[in-house]
Design a protein around this motif. Structure first.
Motif, PDB file in Angstrom:
ATOM      1  N   PRO A 136     -25.550  -2.044  21.827  1.00  0.00           N
ATOM      2  CA  PRO A 136     -24.369  -2.201  20.968  1.00  0.00           C
ATOM      3  C   PRO A 136     -24.741  -2.799  19.617  1.00  0.00           C
ATOM      4  O   PRO A 136     -25.617  -3.657  19.513  1.00  0.00           O
ATOM      5  N   ARG A 137     -24.048  -2.303  18.592  1.00  0.00           N
ATOM      6  CA  ARG A 137     -24.269  -2.765  17.235  1.00  0.00           C
ATOM      7  C   ARG A 137     -23.070  -3.584  16.764  1.00  0.00           C
ATOM      8  O   ARG A 137     -21.969  -3.432  17.281  1.00  0.00           O
ATOM      9  N   THR A 138     -23.315  -4.421  15.760  1.00  0.00           N
ATOM     10  CA  THR A 138     -22.235  -5.127  15.096  1.00  0.00           C
ATOM     11  C   THR A 138     -22.321  -4.805  13.607  1.00  0.00           C
ATOM     12  O   THR A 138     -23.319  -5.103  12.959  1.00  0.00           O
ATOM     13  N   PHE A 139     -21.270  -4.165  13.100  1.00  0.00           N
ATOM     14  CA  PHE A 139     -21.217  -3.780  11.698  1.00  0.00           C
ATOM     15  C   PHE A 139     -20.469  -4.844  10.904  1.00  0.00           C
ATOM     16  O   PHE A 139     -19.369  -5.260  11.295  1.00  0.00           O
ATOM     17  N   ALA A 140     -21.051  -5.276   9.810  1.00  0.00           N
ATOM     18  CA  ALA A 140     -20.377  -6.229   8.940  1.00  0.00           C
ATOM     19  C   ALA A 140     -19.188  -5.538   8.280  1.00  0.00           C
ATOM     20  O   ALA A 140     -19.341  -4.444   7.717  1.00  0.00           O
ATOM     21  N   PRO A 141     -17.998  -6.136   8.348  1.00  0.00           N
ATOM     22  CA  PRO A 141     -16.822  -5.485   7.751  1.00  0.00           C
ATOM     23  C   PRO A 141     -17.025  -5.227   6.264  1.00  0.00           C
ATOM     24  O   PRO A 141     -17.473  -6.092   5.516  1.00  0.00           O
ATOM     25  N   ALA A 142     -16.704  -4.013   5.847  1.00  0.00           N
ATOM     26  CA  ALA A 142     -16.804  -3.617   4.444  1.00  0.00           C
ATOM     27  C   ALA A 142     -16.073  -2.294   4.300  1.00  0.00           C
ATOM     28  O   ALA A 142     -15.940  -1.537   5.270  1.00  0.00           O
ATOM     29  N   PRO A 143     -15.577  -1.992   3.095  1.00  0.00           N
ATOM     30  CA  PRO A 143     -14.861  -0.728   2.910  1.00  0.00           C
ATOM     31  C   PRO A 143     -15.656   0.489   3.351  1.00  0.00           C
ATOM     32  O   PRO A 143     -15.104   1.417   3.958  1.00  0.00           O
ATOM     33  N   GLU A 144     -16.977   0.501   3.096  1.00  0.00           N
ATOM     34  CA  GLU A 144     -17.769   1.665   3.461  1.00  0.00           C
ATOM     35  C   GLU A 144     -18.053   1.731   4.964  1.00  0.00           C
ATOM     36  O   GLU A 144     -18.552   2.758   5.452  1.00  0.00           O
ATOM     37  N   ILE A 145     -17.788   0.662   5.693  1.00  0.00           N
ATOM     38  CA  ILE A 145     -17.898   0.700   7.149  1.00  0.00           C
ATOM     39  C   ILE A 145     -16.671   1.382   7.740  1.00  0.00           C
ATOM     40  O   ILE A 145     -16.767   2.225   8.634  1.00  0.00           O
ATOM     41  N   MET A 146     -15.496   1.038   7.232  1.00  0.00           N
ATOM     42  CA  MET A 146     -14.269   1.667   7.710  1.00  0.00           C
ATOM     43  C   MET A 146     -14.191   3.127   7.268  1.00  0.00           C
ATOM     44  O   MET A 146     -13.628   3.959   7.964  1.00  0.00           O
ATOM     45  N   ASP A 147     -14.727   3.437   6.092  1.00  0.00           N
ATOM     46  CA  ASP A 147     -14.690   4.798   5.584  1.00  0.00           C
ATOM     47  C   ASP A 147     -15.929   5.053   4.724  1.00  0.00           C
ATOM     48  O   ASP A 147     -16.016   4.602   3.576  1.00  0.00           O
ATOM     49  N   GLN A 148     -16.896   5.781   5.289  1.00  0.00           N
ATOM     50  CA  GLN A 148     -18.141   6.072   4.565  1.00  0.00           C
ATOM     51  C   GLN A 148     -17.885   6.836   3.262  1.00  0.00           C
ATOM     52  O   GLN A 148     -18.599   6.645   2.286  1.00  0.00           O
ATOM     53  N   TRP A 149     -16.893   7.727   3.268  1.00  0.00           N
ATOM     54  CA  TRP A 149     -16.663   8.581   2.116  1.00  0.00           C
ATOM     55  C   TRP A 149     -15.927   7.845   0.989  1.00  0.00           C
ATOM     56  O   TRP A 149     -16.241   8.033  -0.176  1.00  0.00           O
ATOM     57  N   GLY A 150     -14.932   7.053   1.387  1.00  0.00           N
ATOM     58  CA  GLY A 150     -14.176   6.297   0.395  1.00  0.00           C
ATOM     59  C   GLY A 150     -13.335   7.142  -0.538  1.00  0.00           C
ATOM     60  O   GLY A 150     -13.027   6.727  -1.656  1.00  0.00           O
ATOM     61  N   ILE A 151     -12.917   8.317  -0.080  1.00  0.00           N
ATOM     62  CA  ILE A 151     -12.159   9.222  -0.958  1.00  0.00           C
ATOM     63  C   ILE A 151     -10.708   9.385  -0.525  1.00  0.00           C
ATOM     64  O   ILE A 151      -9.897   9.942  -1.257  1.00  0.00           O
ATOM     65  N   GLY A 152     -10.379   8.944   0.690  1.00  0.00           N
ATOM     66  CA  GLY A 152      -9.049   9.201   1.232  1.00  0.00           C
ATOM     67  C   GLY A 152      -7.989   8.297   0.642  1.00  0.00           C
ATOM     68  O   GLY A 152      -8.275   7.230   0.097  1.00  0.00           O
ATOM     69  N   GLN A 153      -6.747   8.720   0.771  1.00  0.00           N
ATOM     70  CA  GLN A 153      -5.640   7.873   0.347  1.00  0.00           C
ATOM     71  C   GLN A 153      -5.319   6.874   1.445  1.00  0.00           C
ATOM     72  O   GLN A 153      -5.618   7.079   2.613  1.00  0.00           O
ATOM     73  N   GLY A 154      -4.703   5.757   1.051  1.00  0.00           N
ATOM     74  CA  GLY A 154      -4.279   4.761   2.016  1.00  0.00           C
ATOM     75  C   GLY A 154      -5.423   3.949   2.583  1.00  0.00           C
ATOM     76  O   GLY A 154      -6.518   3.883   2.037  1.00  0.00           O
ATOM     77  N   GLY A 155      -5.161   3.334   3.715  1.00  0.00           N
ATOM     78  CA  GLY A 155      -6.125   2.478   4.387  1.00  0.00           C
ATOM     79  C   GLY A 155      -5.430   1.778   5.530  1.00  0.00           C
ATOM     80  O   GLY A 155      -4.263   2.066   5.842  1.00  0.00           O
ATOM     81  N   PRO A 156      -6.112   0.857   6.205  1.00  0.00           N
ATOM     82  CA  PRO A 156      -5.455   0.140   7.309  1.00  0.00           C
ATOM     83  C   PRO A 156      -4.131  -0.496   6.898  1.00  0.00           C
ATOM     84  O   PRO A 156      -3.200  -0.592   7.706  1.00  0.00           O
TER      85      PRO A 156
END
Length: 305
Positions: A267-287
């Motif tokens: 198991p991995r632990t990813f540090a929270p960051a915008p590019e972790i939630m969305d690699q592309w970063g092009i979509g509208q909206g968010g959590p």
């Protein structure tokens, strides 16, 4: 130990059954299925075209908007019995012990409230439905993919699913989102902090192209994305999120990572960051544009169906 092996269906109670049914059939592209005797008891059953799970959504009309039940699969009746004993030994409230089910599709199973009070079912030997190979361009979901919950005890309930139901930990995002699996799919269940409720249900699309074609259909019908399109890091799956007429979040996803269903996966632990939630970063909206979590109205209250 006996293990859960998949997600079967989610049952909802909604204030406008006609609107929810129309969305799932005409826009989301599920198919309605009917019990052989034609007796539905006011329930609507909806299946995917690409998988033989008898149904993945069950709807009923109610003045109270709630999740009625989240149903999980076990491999056989012996595992159902063993899982019942594991759940009971953990201290969770059993709604009914293993027995032949009188729900559409029959089978053998039991129901209980999970530690947060959400009604769950574990079953085996349920009748199978029909499936077909999906054609390029249809842009319809193949099968249910995963279920994400909010929990006021998200770390403890993650461990409960591992210790009691046999899930395995795949990854964490920071210390606020766990992703757990019960087969080779990277995650079938995930937990976020918050009041006990559903966050969303995801459906596998055949490809990212089919997901984007589905996005086009939904936008043209007036159902714009709440968040997306994008690609997560944990699980590496693509996503577009929408909100049903009743206010439940649903997701089209594709290319969810496959991982070993054994202890060889680290198991991995990813540090929270915008590019972790969305690699592309092009979509509208968010959590922040997703429906705000609130305690489900059905906590520790059995649906009775």
């Amino acid at each position: 130990m006996a293990r859960v092996t998949d997600v079967r269906y989610v049952g909802y109670a909604v204030p406008d059954l006609a609107a929810e049914r129309e969305f799932y059939i005409d826009q989301w592209k599920l198919k309605e299925v009917t019990p052989p005797d034609g007796e539905q008891g006011g329930l609507v059953y909806l299946a995917t075209e690409g998988h033989d799970e008898l149904y993945v959504v069950r709807l009923r009309q109610s003045g109270t908007r709630r999740v009625d039940v989240v149903a999980l699969a076990a491999d056989n009746r012996a595992d159902v019995d063993a899982l019942h004993d594991q759940v009971a030994a953990s201290g969770c409230q059993i709604i009914f012990a293993p027995r032949p089910l009188d729900t559409f599709g029959g089978g053998y199973g039991f129901r209980f409230f999970n530690p947060d009070g959400i009604e769950m079912e574990i079953s085996a030997d349920v009748a199978r439905g029909t499936a077909r190979e999906l054609e390029v361009g249809e842009a319809i979901p193949e099968k249910i993919s995963h279920v994400v919950f909010h929990s006021p005890q998200h770390k403890d309930i993650t461990q409960w699913f591992i210790d009691v139901l046999g899930f395995r930990l795949s990854d964490w995002i920071g210390d606020f989102m766990s992703l757990i699996r019960c087969n080779t799919a990277h995650h079938r269940i995930a937990f976020l902090p918050g009041p006990a409720c559903l966050n969303h249900i995801a459906y596998d699309m055949p490809s990212v192209d089919e997901m984007m074609r589905g996005l086009k259909r939904l936008r043209r019908a007036g159902h714009d994305t709440a968040w997306g399109p994008g690609r997560h890091t944990a699980g590496n799956n693509t996503f577009t999120y929408y909100v049903t007429p009743a206010g439940f979040a649903v997701e089209y996803t594709s290319e969810l990572e496959e991982v070993p269903d054994d202890d060889s996966w680290e198991p991995r632990t990813f540090a929270p960051a915008p590019e972790i939630m969305d690699q592309w970063g092009i979509g509208q909206g968010g959590p922040q544009t997703m429906p705000k979590p609130a305690p489900d109205a059905g906590l520790f209250i059995t649906s009775g169906v």
